[in-house]
Design an enzyme around this catalytic site. Sequence first.
Site, mmCIF file in Angstrom:
data_model
loop_
_atom_site.group_PDB
_atom_site.id
_atom_site.type_symbol
_atom_site.label_atom_id
_atom_site.label_comp_id
_atom_site.label_asym_id
_atom_site.label_seq_id
_atom_site.Cartn_x
_atom_site.Cartn_y
_atom_site.Cartn_z
ATOM 1 N N HIS A 195 0.816 -1.223 0.000
ATOM 2 C CA HIS A 195 0.000 0.000 0.000
ATOM 3 C C HIS A 195 0.844 1.265 0.000
ATOM 4 O O HIS A 195 0.396 2.316 0.451
ATOM 5 C CB HIS A 195 -0.985 0.005 1.180
ATOM 6 C CG HIS A 195 -1.992 -1.094 1.106
ATOM 7 N ND1 HIS A 195 -2.275 -1.929 2.158
ATOM 8 C CD2 HIS A 195 -2.762 -1.538 0.084
ATOM 9 C CE1 HIS A 195 -3.189 -2.818 1.803
ATOM 10 N NE2 HIS A 195 -3.486 -2.608 0.542
ATOM 11 N N ARG A 235 1.087 18.631 2.233
ATOM 12 C CA ARG A 235 2.532 18.850 2.062
ATOM 13 C C ARG A 235 2.898 18.560 0.617
ATOM 14 O O ARG A 235 2.059 18.161 -0.170
ATOM 15 C CB ARG A 235 3.295 17.888 2.971
ATOM 16 C CG ARG A 235 2.852 16.448 2.704
ATOM 17 C CD ARG A 235 3.729 15.417 3.339
ATOM 18 N NE ARG A 235 3.112 14.111 3.352
ATOM 19 C CZ ARG A 235 3.113 13.222 2.363
ATOM 20 N NH1 ARG A 235 3.703 13.532 1.221
ATOM 21 N NH2 ARG A 235 2.527 12.053 2.480
HETATM 22 P P1 ADP Z 1 -1.789 6.018 3.928
HETATM 23 O O1 ADP Z 1 -2.148 7.388 4.419
HETATM 24 O O2 ADP Z 1 -1.351 5.094 5.021
HETATM 25 O O3 ADP Z 1 -0.848 6.054 2.752
HETATM 26 P P2 ADP Z 1 -4.137 5.817 2.213
HETATM 27 O O4 ADP Z 1 -5.519 5.970 2.723
HETATM 28 O O5 ADP Z 1 -3.560 6.980 1.494
HETATM 29 O O6 ADP Z 1 -3.166 5.381 3.419
HETATM 30 O O7 ADP Z 1 -4.071 4.530 1.272
HETATM 31 C C1 ADP Z 1 -2.868 4.036 0.769
HETATM 32 C C2 ADP Z 1 -3.159 2.913 -0.214
HETATM 33 O O8 ADP Z 1 -3.896 1.868 0.412
HETATM 34 C C3 ADP Z 1 -4.016 3.299 -1.413
HETATM 35 O O9 ADP Z 1 -3.286 3.889 -2.454
HETATM 36 C C4 ADP Z 1 -4.587 1.956 -1.806
HETATM 37 O O10 ADP Z 1 -3.649 1.168 -2.491
HETATM 38 C C5 ADP Z 1 -4.824 1.294 -0.475
HETATM 39 N N1 ADP Z 1 -6.207 1.570 0.003
HETATM 40 C C6 ADP Z 1 -6.594 2.501 0.891
HETATM 41 N N2 ADP Z 1 -7.916 2.454 1.097
HETATM 42 C C7 ADP Z 1 -8.392 1.453 0.316
HETATM 43 C C8 ADP Z 1 -9.696 0.885 0.077
HETATM 44 N N3 ADP Z 1 -10.770 1.339 0.721
HETATM 45 N N4 ADP Z 1 -9.792 -0.128 -0.812
HETATM 46 C C9 ADP Z 1 -8.684 -0.619 -1.456
HETATM 47 N N5 ADP Z 1 -7.456 -0.133 -1.260
HETATM 48 C C10 ADP Z 1 -7.295 0.882 -0.389
#
Ligand code: ADP
Length: 504
Positions: free
Chosen positions: A237, A293
């Site tokens: 992720h 940011r």
């Molecule tokens: P972080 O802030 O920890 O980086 P994010 O919410 O930005 O977390 O999500 C990072 C990644 O996790 C996304 O780009 C995606 O790959 C995966 N992800 C997050 N939420 C979902 C979801 N509801 N369904 C599928 N994948 C998700």
Amino acid sequence: MTGRKIRKLLIANRGEIALRVIRTARAMGIATVAVYSDADRSAAHALAADEAIALGASEPAHSYLNIAAIIRAARASGADAIHPGYGFLSERPEFARAVRDHELIFVGPPAKVMAALGDKVAARRLAVKAGTPVVPGVETGELGAARKFADRAGYPILVKAAAGGGGRGMRVVGEASALEAALVAAAREAQAAFGDGRVFLEKYLARPRHVEIQLLGDRHGEVVAFGERDCSIQRRHQKIIEEAPAPGLAEATRTRMVEAALALARAAGYQNAGTAEFLLDGDEFYFLEVNARLQVEHPVTELRFGRDLVAEQLRIAAGERVGAPPEPRGCAIECRINAEDPEHDFRPATGRVASLTLPAGPGVRVDTHLGVGAEVSPHYDSLAAKLIAYGADREEARARMVAALEEFSLVGIRTTAALLRDVIASEAFARADLSTHFLEEHMPRWRPDDGATRAALIAAALVAEGRLGATRGGESANGAAGGAAKARPSPWTALAGFATGGRR
Ligand code: ADP
């Protein structure tokens, strides 16, 4: 709201981003102050700045996360502004507040805005209010409510930390019997990582793409968008390859996404550079979060729009207005070369750079803080270098990236370069068959090929014998001579051998 010229900038960060900010400041005639930890005494950013001030021990808590020490350094050096980079203190409202309390300019959004957006649950609520679609979910980690939601929405579901970032505090739950344990584990991980154990649930989308909108807002209420980036290719992720524009994105979807991001930014009173992140599922998109940011992947936007986003940040922080974004042109792709072992679940790799060959040429940019002799320590993140390739179209950018990755070589520390090379060269990437599960789908059992492994062993032996160690080095210890991959000897192998042989 009159502006204040920035004359001296302290960069509260390290690594490639600190160097990157120093370069722009210098080009703008702004003096620079670096801060560094014990481990970074002779790091590139500390050497590159006009002044460098020691913060303390290598652990981030004693150095790059030490607000009091950074404010002291700013006052001692007479800096009038602080750029936080990304990571570390960049999204901590208490840092932004401390900077402003000391009459210094914070190059980022106001603390209040940052606090409102830093909490994923609060940001979700703001998005709903602004009319932006969010992933179906429930804003609590309470077992009863979580069960009810998951039964209704169907598994798999995703447990996320409200204060989360960097993929931490996230758990995919495949079935009802695993829910309770996942809630407990995610809350514990979030508490340890962020000092905030609150979690919430989202439906886990099966095969989404990650698409995000670059925003710039000024102190006069204007917010503009600098297009989108596709950051679907990830491990755990977390992004490893990003590109702009998002290939195959329907114009109508792009327009709706930009409008949603702008509405949200306006509702939040957003200022300076920020990114609204979405998941794209077919033509539907769902808001994920705002990163308040500069992003790691900002260079792809810079190349496509022909603008220096750090310069824009500094101008906005000094009170200037954002202008309308220029017409974007061409395509840009970024690869994050991490000091990690892709054969062992991307576990961090450490060590000393014995030799380094950086690519160059038309449309190729490299952002790195590493040089021969530099140490990658376990204290900080694993980003070793960012390779960015630009082309008139995606195929040209892609071809240049393959060539750049084949030219890149780092001996002494394992990196992800060979894997990245195989991804970019793959037929699936060429077709832009992108999703956040690209690696599992297309390279489930990736191994560097035999040619690359052999080259890596030879390089390691040469390093051990002290026969390799020049800037134009040999093959990477991880076989990053992806060039040698596919049983094709890399021209760089020969060149590196020739160069070292000639010198010694
Ligand atoms: P972080 O802030 O920890 O980086 P994010 O919410 O930005 O977390 O999500 C990072 C990644 O996790 C996304 O780009 C995606 O790959 C995966 N992800 C997050 N939420 C979902 C979801 N509801 N369904 C599928 N994948 C998700």
